[in-house]
Design an enzyme around this catalytic site. Structure first.
Site, PDB file in Angstrom:
ATOM      1  N   GLY A 367     -10.146  52.486   7.541  1.00  0.00           N
ATOM      2  CA  GLY A 367      -8.738  53.080   7.810  1.00  0.00           C
ATOM      3  C   GLY A 367      -8.351  53.439   6.651  1.00  0.00           C
ATOM      4  N   PRO A 368      -7.228  54.345   6.624  1.00  0.00           N
ATOM      5  CA  PRO A 368      -6.545  54.839   5.429  1.00  0.00           C
ATOM      6  C   PRO A 368      -6.030  53.810   4.824  1.00  0.00           C
ATOM      7  CG  PRO A 368      -5.095  55.146   7.247  1.00  0.00           C
ATOM      8  CD  PRO A 368      -6.516  54.855   7.777  1.00  0.00           C
ATOM      9  N   PRO A 369      -5.771  54.302   3.322  1.00  0.00           N
ATOM     10  CA  PRO A 369      -5.070  53.146   2.214  1.00  0.00           C
ATOM     11  C   PRO A 369      -3.693  52.754   2.896  1.00  0.00           C
ATOM     12  CG  PRO A 369      -5.930  55.280   1.019  1.00  0.00           C
ATOM     13  CD  PRO A 369      -5.884  55.561   2.693  1.00  0.00           C
ATOM     14  N   GLY A 370      -3.427  51.573   2.765  1.00  0.00           N
ATOM     15  CA  GLY A 370      -2.040  50.868   2.899  1.00  0.00           C
ATOM     16  C   GLY A 370      -1.854  50.584   4.122  1.00  0.00           C
ATOM     17  N   VAL A 371      -3.064  50.336   5.010  1.00  0.00           N
ATOM     18  CA  VAL A 371      -2.636  49.832   6.403  1.00  0.00           C
ATOM     19  C   VAL A 371      -2.920  48.231   6.661  1.00  0.00           C
ATOM     20  CG1 VAL A 371      -3.320  51.884   7.532  1.00  0.00           C
ATOM     21  CG2 VAL A 371      -5.292  50.341   7.298  1.00  0.00           C
ATOM     22  N   GLY A 372      -3.360  47.609   5.598  1.00  0.00           N
ATOM     23  CA  GLY A 372      -3.531  46.296   5.361  1.00  0.00           C
ATOM     24  C   GLY A 372      -4.877  45.664   5.537  1.00  0.00           C
ATOM     25  N   LYS A 373      -5.683  46.264   5.301  1.00  0.00           N
ATOM     26  CA  LYS A 373      -7.276  46.037   5.251  1.00  0.00           C
ATOM     27  C   LYS A 373      -7.417  44.763   4.573  1.00  0.00           C
ATOM     28  CE  LYS A 373      -9.129  50.251   4.226  1.00  0.00           C
ATOM     29  NZ  LYS A 373      -7.827  50.601   3.931  1.00  0.00           N
ATOM     30  N   THR A 374      -7.098  44.778   3.232  1.00  0.00           N
ATOM     31  CA  THR A 374      -7.564  43.808   2.395  1.00  0.00           C
ATOM     32  C   THR A 374      -6.647  42.531   2.757  1.00  0.00           C
ATOM     33  OG1 THR A 374      -7.974  45.301   0.607  1.00  0.00           O
ATOM     34  CG2 THR A 374      -7.711  43.095   0.125  1.00  0.00           C
ATOM     35  N   SER A 690     -14.105  70.941  11.948  1.00  0.00           N
ATOM     36  CA  SER A 690     -13.116  70.924  12.979  1.00  0.00           C
ATOM     37  C   SER A 690     -11.962  71.853  12.761  1.00  0.00           C
ATOM     38  CB  SER A 690     -12.439  69.459  12.785  1.00  0.00           C
ATOM     39  OG  SER A 690     -11.967  69.078  11.723  1.00  0.00           O
ATOM     40  N   LYS A 733      -5.858  62.149  14.140  1.00  0.00           N
ATOM     41  CA  LYS A 733      -5.163  63.388  13.961  1.00  0.00           C
ATOM     42  C   LYS A 733      -4.062  63.302  15.231  1.00  0.00           C
ATOM     43  CE  LYS A 733      -9.531  65.646  12.965  1.00  0.00           C
ATOM     44  NZ  LYS A 733     -10.608  66.540  13.796  1.00  0.00           N
TER      45      LYS A 733
END
Length: 794
Positions: A367-374, A690, A733
């Protein structure tokens, strides 16, 4: 003190005459031979009465061996049929009531008939004189027997040396055989066999066989004794040298400390639970270390190696918290939404509860940065009750970072995997491999290839680090990898992981995240309370739309922190009334608006279309601008486009030119015009197929003079025939279109199935239209011709 009665009568001269009937004395566990004197302890009442009466007469008795020494009250059938006539040379009555006699064998006898059983045994006896002549063979047998017996006396510690001299002075073959047999450690049956052999040659051969067997046992015993003695001498020598070394070390001031260090390591090795293979290696290395002087180059290397072995949790693990309700509560408290990921963790816990020995999953959060993966990894570890370890793989280019260096290198250490396990202190932590998509490769190896073994449940049961060179079981570890995009991850590594996508957040989701997590966190970090500072919902939404515009919430947290710092400054200067942040306060606190909607403005002219892009930071919109000028039919492409995107532009132009007749364009229209396609934000690299449909739409709008509808974005790859092919990243998107305030999205028809993954909240307010061919662009994307002003029509 008890007195002893001694009766002694030692016969002299020739052997006495043996009567035809003799009292019989049974003997346990031994055999008496002629001409041999042995002590006998008499304790049975019958036997004691026999001795008392015989010593008053001629002192001659018959001594026979018992077949079974365990028999308490022997009967005639318990006797061997052949015994020895003997004379009692000495008798001693002991204080405990028993009698000790010294019996001297006279001649072999055979029991003919038992004539009396009470008060003791008497029997008719038949003397058995030795048979056979003294020929050359007998003499040779005697010489060989003397030689073997002499060797046996030398090897046996229980035989006095005088026996070999006695054997040399015996000239009679029978007497020699009897003497040798009586001094060998043989069973009663073997001795009885020799006693019953009356023929001289047969007796000598049998005794030679028995003596040979005894000699082999004595030689083997002697060899073992010599080896033991040599080992003891070596051990004593080493002990002596070690004591000397200890004394030298004490003089140098290092003895006590080094000895204490070795003993400490040995004690820790005994107390630490280790696999058998690991313990064997550790003991071997400890032996090397104990023999190694402190000045040796490898001294510190071996010491560090032993420390690593002792500190790794080979068999130490934490107990899982298998309560799915409690785990769900922890996950909900720490993270908003992310239902798909939470569901997968709870499923793992449920299966783990049913099957305790299951292997840990290999998950990959994309996922993109800052979505809470870590931070999600921290929550998973807390929900499971496990330790949490995180290592960052971004920028790693050396394979040794994963597998470690061999101990031959200076400053060698284990790889990051083993270091993380040691830091966790258990063999089943939640292990996060952060930024797995940013691993590089160069001449030092490919770290992603080294991860293939780590992230394979079938192989990581025996992961071998180059430093340890001992297999370590990683199968119980729960590995979680994170990545912004999957494209840079090698296919083999991607195949080993279960991919869970974390899309960006909508504005309403960001609102809830800010209220539940970010604002309380920043208030606490800046020493403020909820009574001193509060945020209106409209203010938070304005921050997300006008000051951040991102997939995650990292910049949103920074903007909230900026406001908290400003309020904290005022509070420290004496402000007492509470601060409530509204939309009107944002300009003073955060400055001018950073992002604003320019969709309608930029698409008001023909030749501009809105595309949807999928980047490492999430979904985003991009504008494609096309213009024409007099020229020679050239195509100009700008905007830092990649090769694939340039090819998409060429394919779009070819598709337009192939339809110029249907559009009513002159045949030489494209020969007299140069076409320029530009994608703004030229400093940012762009690539991918795309944008093909967007470029076609911009060109179509340009040549027809009809603007593109301002609230519609599109994505899709096109072919030269005009077909629209499916693309990826539909969820991201669609979120980008929602965030930009658009109302419609054009998607390839084959992407209709992907709408199932788009949350309902995102789909609300978006009109999704599906397109199969570029021929549908005119109707679906462009402003209707009748809606144009007369001056806007071509």
């Amino acid at each position: 003190m008890a007195t002893q009665e001694v009766v002694q009568n030692t016969p002299t001269g020739a052997d006495p005459q043996i009567p035809p009937e003799l009292p019989i004395l049974p003997m346990r566990g031994s055999v008496l031979f002629p001409h041999v004197i042995i002590p006998i302890l008499v304790g049975q009442e019958k036997s004691m009465r026999l001795v008392d009466e015989v010593v008053m007469g001629n002192r001659i008795i018959g001594i026979v061996a018992l077949k079974n020494r365990e028999v308490e009250d022997p009967r005639p059938e318990d006797f061997f049929p052949v015994g020895t006539a003997a004379v009692i040379a000495k008798m001693i009555k002991l204080p405990d009531g028993t009698i000790s006699i010294m019996a001297q064998g006279l001649e072999r006898i055979r029991l003919s008939q038992i004539t009396q059983t009470d008060p003791y045994f008497r029997a008719s006896v038949e003397p058995l004189p030795d048979a056979g002549e003294q020929d050359k063979e007998v003499e040779a047998l005697m010489v060989n027997l003397r030689r073997l017996f002499q060797k046996a006396v030398e090897l046996s510690p229980n035989l006095p040396a005088e026996l070999s001299i006695l054997a040399l002075n015996i000239d009679e073959s029978g007497m020699l055989a009897d003497m040798v047999t009586s001094n060998l450690n043989l069973s009663v049956e073997e001795k009885q066999e020799v006693l019953e052999a009356t023929e001289a040659k047969a007796r000598l051969r049998r005794v030679t066989e028995l003596l040979t067997g005894q000699l082999e046992a004595l030689e083997l015993s002697s060899q073992i004794q010599d080896q033991v003695k040599a080992g003891m001498e070596k051990g004593q020598r080493e002990y002596y040298l070690r004591e000397q070394l200890k004394a030298i070390q004490q003089e140098l001031g290092e003895g006590d400390e080094r000895t204490q260090e070795i003993e400490e390591l040995r004690q820790r090795l005994e107390e630490t639970p280790l696999p058998d293979e690991t313990r064997e290696v550790a003991l071997r290395e400890l032996g090397r270390f104990s023999r190694m002087p402190p000045a040796a180059a490898e001294y510190s290397v071996v010491r560090t190696y032993l420390e690593w072995i002792l500190e790794l949790p080979w068999l130490k693990s934490t107990d899982d918290r298998l309560d799915t309700t409690a785990a769900e509560q922890i996950l909900d408290e720490d993270h908003y939404d992310l239902e798909k990921v939470k569901k997968r963790i709870l499923e793992y816990l449920a299966v783990r509860k049913l099957k305790r020995d299951m292997k840990g999953p290999i998950l990959c959060f994309v996922g993109p940065p800052g979505v809470g993966k870590t931070s999600l990894g921290h929550s998973i570890a807390a929900a499971l009750g496990r330790k949490f370890v995180r290592i960052s793989l971004g920028g790693i280019r050396d394979e040794a970072e994963v597998r470690g260096h061999r101990r031959t290198y200076v400053g060698a250490l284990p790889g990051r995997i083993i270091q993380g396990i040691r830091k966790a202190g258990s063999n089943n932590p939640v292990f996060m491999l952060d930024e797995v998509d940013k691993i590089g490769a160069d001449f030092r190896g490919d770290p992603s290839a080294a991860l293939l073994e780590v992230l394979d449940p079938e192989q990581n049961t025996s992961f071998s680090d180059h430093y340890l060179e001992i297999p370590f079981d990683l199968s119980r570890v729960m590995f979680i990898a994170t990545a912004n995009i999957l494209d840079p991850v090698p296919p083999a590594l991607r195949d080993r992981m279960e991919v869970l996508e974390l899309p960006g957040y909508t504005d309403s989701e960001k609102l809830q995240i800010a209220k539940r997590y970010l604002i309380p966190k920043e208030l606490d970090a800046h020493g403020l309370t909820a009574d001193q500072l509060s945020f209106a919902d409209d203010a938070i939404l304005r921050i997300t739309s006008s000051y951040t515009r991102e997939a995650g919430v990292r910049n949103l947290e920074r903007e909230i922190a900026t406001i908290c710092r400003a309020v904290a400054k005022e509070v420290s200067e004496g402000r007492t009334e509470p601060a409530s942040i509204t939309t009107e306060d944002l300009h003073a606190l955060l400055g001018p608006v950073k992002f604003y909607s320019e969709v309608a403005e930029r698409t008001s002219q023909p030749g501009v279309a809105i595309g949807l892009a999928w980047t490492s930071t999430g979904g985003d919109i991009l504008f494609v601008e096309a213009t024409k000028m007099p020229g020679k039919g050239n195509l100009i492409l700008t905007g830092h486009l990649g090769e694939v995107m340039k090819e998409s532009a060429e394919a779009a132009l070819s598709a337009i030119r192939s339809r110029s007749r249907e559009m009513g364009l002159p045949e030489d229209y494209f020969l007299k015009q140069d076409i320029h396609i530009h994608v703004p934000a030229g400093a940012i690299p762009k690539d991918g197929p795309s944008a093909g449909i967007t470029m076609y739409t911009a060109l179509y709008s340009l040549v027809t003079g009809r603007p593109v509808q301002s609230e519609i974005a599109m994505t899709g790859e096109i072919t030269l025939r005009g077909q629209v092919l499916q693309v990826g990243g539909i969820k991201e998107k669609a979120l980008a279109a929602k965030r930009a305030g658009l109302k419609g999205v054009l998607l390839p028809e084959r992407n209709a199935k992907d709408l199932e993954d788009v949350p309902e909240e995102i789909r609300q307010g978006l009109d999704f239209k599906f397109i199969r061919s570029v021929d549908e662009i005119s109707e679906l994307a462009l402003v209707p011709e009748e809606a144009l002003l007369p001056q806007e029509r071509l």
